[in-house]
Motif scaffolding. Sequence first.
Motif, short mmCIF file in Angstrom:
data_model
loop_
_atom_site.label_atom_id
_atom_site.label_comp_id
_atom_site.label_asym_id
_atom_site.label_seq_id
_atom_site.Cartn_x
_atom_site.Cartn_y
_atom_site.Cartn_z
N ALA A 386 1.05 -1.38 -0.05
CA ALA A 386 0.19 0.14 -0.66
C ALA A 386 1.20 1.71 -0.05
O ALA A 386 0.11 2.48 0.13
N VAL A 387 2.26 1.39 0.21
CA VAL A 387 3.16 2.72 0.37
C VAL A 387 3.14 3.09 -1.22
O VAL A 387 3.03 2.23 -1.46
N THR A 388 3.08 4.00 -1.34
CA THR A 388 3.50 4.87 -2.21
C THR A 388 4.38 5.39 -2.35
O THR A 388 4.87 6.05 -3.52
N HIS A 389 5.14 6.16 -1.53
CA HIS A 389 6.60 7.38 -1.54
C HIS A 389 6.79 7.08 -0.01
O HIS A 389 6.44 6.13 0.43
N ILE A 390 7.67 6.89 -0.45
CA ILE A 390 8.97 6.86 1.00
C ILE A 390 9.96 8.41 1.18
O ILE A 390 10.03 9.14 0.33
N LEU A 391 10.13 8.88 2.20
CA LEU A 391 10.21 9.98 2.97
C LEU A 391 11.43 9.95 3.60
O LEU A 391 11.68 8.80 4.19
N VAL A 392 12.53 10.18 3.36
CA VAL A 392 14.10 10.01 3.34
C VAL A 392 14.49 11.19 4.28
O VAL A 392 15.04 12.15 4.20
N LEU A 393 15.62 10.63 5.92
CA LEU A 393 15.36 11.55 6.73
C LEU A 393 16.79 11.40 6.34
O LEU A 393 17.14 10.05 5.80
N SER A 394 17.70 11.51 7.46
CA SER A 394 19.52 11.44 7.27
C SER A 394 19.18 9.71 8.17
O SER A 394 18.95 10.23 9.33
N GLY A 395 20.32 9.28 7.20
CA GLY A 395 20.43 7.79 7.39
C GLY A 395 19.90 7.15 7.15
O GLY A 395 20.10 5.98 6.69
N GLY A 409 9.60 1.34 -7.71
CA GLY A 409 9.91 2.31 -7.96
C GLY A 409 8.92 3.55 -7.63
O GLY A 409 8.52 4.66 -8.32
N LEU A 410 9.07 3.33 -6.38
CA LEU A 410 8.47 4.29 -5.31
C LEU A 410 9.63 5.95 -5.08
O LEU A 410 10.22 5.58 -5.28
N PRO A 411 8.50 6.41 -5.64
CA PRO A 411 9.58 7.72 -5.32
C PRO A 411 9.77 8.34 -3.90
O PRO A 411 9.38 7.60 -2.69
N VAL A 412 11.26 9.01 -4.16
CA VAL A 412 11.59 8.93 -3.28
C VAL A 412 11.82 10.89 -2.50
O VAL A 412 11.27 11.78 -3.28
N LEU A 413 11.28 11.25 -1.55
CA LEU A 413 10.93 12.52 -1.06
C LEU A 413 11.54 12.70 -0.07
O LEU A 413 12.04 11.79 0.76
N GLU A 414 11.97 14.16 0.44
CA GLU A 414 12.75 14.46 1.59
C GLU A 414 11.99 15.20 2.85
O GLU A 414 10.72 15.82 2.46
N ALA A 415 12.37 15.71 3.59
CA ALA A 415 11.66 16.67 4.64
C ALA A 415 11.10 17.44 3.87
O ALA A 415 10.10 18.35 4.73
N HIS A 416 11.76 18.77 2.98
CA HIS A 416 11.53 19.96 2.79
C HIS A 416 10.43 19.91 1.99
O HIS A 416 9.17 20.62 1.43
N HIS A 417 9.85 18.15 1.50
CA HIS A 417 8.49 18.46 0.53
C HIS A 417 7.31 18.23 1.85
O HIS A 417 5.75 18.52 1.16
N VAL A 418 7.41 17.80 2.68
CA VAL A 418 6.21 18.10 4.12
C VAL A 418 6.17 19.30 4.76
O VAL A 418 5.04 19.41 5.44
N LEU A 419 7.50 19.48 5.32
CA LEU A 419 7.41 21.00 5.94
C LEU A 419 7.14 22.68 5.59
O LEU A 419 6.56 22.97 6.28
#
Length: 622
Positions: A386-395, A409-419
């Motif tokens: 069911a996961v559509t995205h992953i959000l990668v923080l430090s490490g 093939g899941l898209p990778v997000l970073e913190a700035h995308h949500v904050l």
Amino acid sequence: MRLAPRARPLAEDPPAGCTSRAVECGVAVSSVGRGWTLVDVETSGLSSRQHRVLSLAAIALDVNGHVVGEYSSFFDPGCDPGPVHIHRLTRERLNGSPTFDSAVEDLRELLEGRTLVAHNAAFDHGFLVEEARRAGVTLPITHRLCTITLTRRLQLDVPNAKLSTLAQHWSVPQRAAHDAGDDVRTLLEVFRRSTGLASTLGLPLPVVACGAATRAHPDKVTRVPCPWTDPGRYDSAVGLIQGTKVVITGPTHAPRLELARRLADAGLDVMNAVSGKTGLLVANPGAPDSRKLQRAQELGIPLVDEATALSLAERVVPGTLKSVPVIEVIPSPARTRGTPPRRASSSLPWSGRRVLVLGGLHSDATAVRARLVQLGAVPAINLTTAVTHILVLSGGEADGRFAKARDRGLPVLEAHHVLSVADASEPAVPEPKRVDDGSAETRPAPTSLPAGAVVDIPKGMDRFTVNLAWTSAKGDPSEDPDVDVVAFELAGDGRVPSDDEFIFYNQPASPDGFARLSIDGDREQGVSIDLAAVPDEIERITIGAAIDGEATFGDVGAISVTVDAAEFTFATAVLDAATTERSMIIAEIYRRNGLWRLRAIGQGYDDGLAEFAARHGVEVEE
């Protein structure tokens, strides 16, 4: 109430021969010993203590997923076959079949050193244990895996976890539902496909340890809802009045369950625990000095023997019928019957997305998950279908799930995308590239609840399950803390009316059967609720969790909560603010002005299960 330790044989360390590797035939193995034994039983009813196995089929697999043995047979236990309209096993069809003890040696060979696999494994395991007990033997079952729990862990996009639904999802032909032989063959193909997918996702399989017995709690009386109001204590000058709350203790001449049935048929409210509302205790002379007897003496509750109780029941005084309150629920918007209600969160920018957060400090991950909820997304705690995205923080790139998510093939997000995104605007983030693994692309968007949020339960949604799932911050399943999900049925004073209304591993169902523990997994547990059956004295149902030992919820990490109706997920929450707490209130379902409501809480305490139970009015023995 004595909170006997939950039996956890072999749970600390995997036994010798435990393997963990992907193998042939599509079976991802985290197996115990020699492989797996898939089992399906057809029974005369739902209670392993009262009902019997009528048909059994089993298939044994080696560690490579190859079939190495099979067994199938009807049995004639000499009793009413029960729901013939479901299993089609009539007395005539069973006549001449062997009894269960004839299967023991074959089952020993198939089960020895293997993990039991079944669809609703606790059910099948319970019946095997009870039939073996009647035959005077013990079957070698040390571990089991439930394919319903495996389906939940994968988060397949299916409306329910019925075997027929999963067969359709995986394109497995099912020729004769509720035929043990066909069901176990269907289960084999569902199991192979499900475990293969778990391997590609890096998900450990939900194998749980189990002992020779399925429970530590004694045989309990099934409480029948009583239509008569409680008249209070038994008065010999008046007689025994319908609705009187009666408790039985000690040895009885008639079987305990039969005695309880006869008293309930007379209109008495037969309970399992003594409380201030108990009107009569039934105990024969010479009964051992039990906690029930001590409690009854402390409270001054009248006592009669079994023969007197039955005599009084034959001339029971008519009681007063209860007035039935009408509990309304907030009506949902007009919709087609059978479809899920609309979600208020569907207008939020990230509604319908499930985002797995990897890496970062605990505080950072908590803040990001809270922001995801504000945007309408559902934070995930595992890499599932069911996961559509992953959000990668430090490490986060070092997490083993990162590579598997990129492979899918899941898209990778970073913190700035949500904050930094505004609530009202659609954030510019990559859209998911779907992987064809047999699951559907869309799921109804549930309401995502932050801690403290309240949602009205839709009209018609009487039955649902509050399911909890978690991972271990340590990452090693063998080191996972033991988490126990519990429930308290609370009266208007915020306390349980009696110890019967405390649901936990040794007492897995409420007296009226409207709340019961469900889900058989090492990292998934839940409580099923039937609002239509809630007694009028119960104002609130509190769902909680407690940790055995010295571990804390800080070791467990985030807890995912889903409220699942039959065909859709109604609401979700992720609670992960805990640090030193060893018990926690997860959620509560309560009445307010004639309506049913659900609140996500996440309130933790530093004490354990005993103190947690006592805080809700349970009398816990030292």
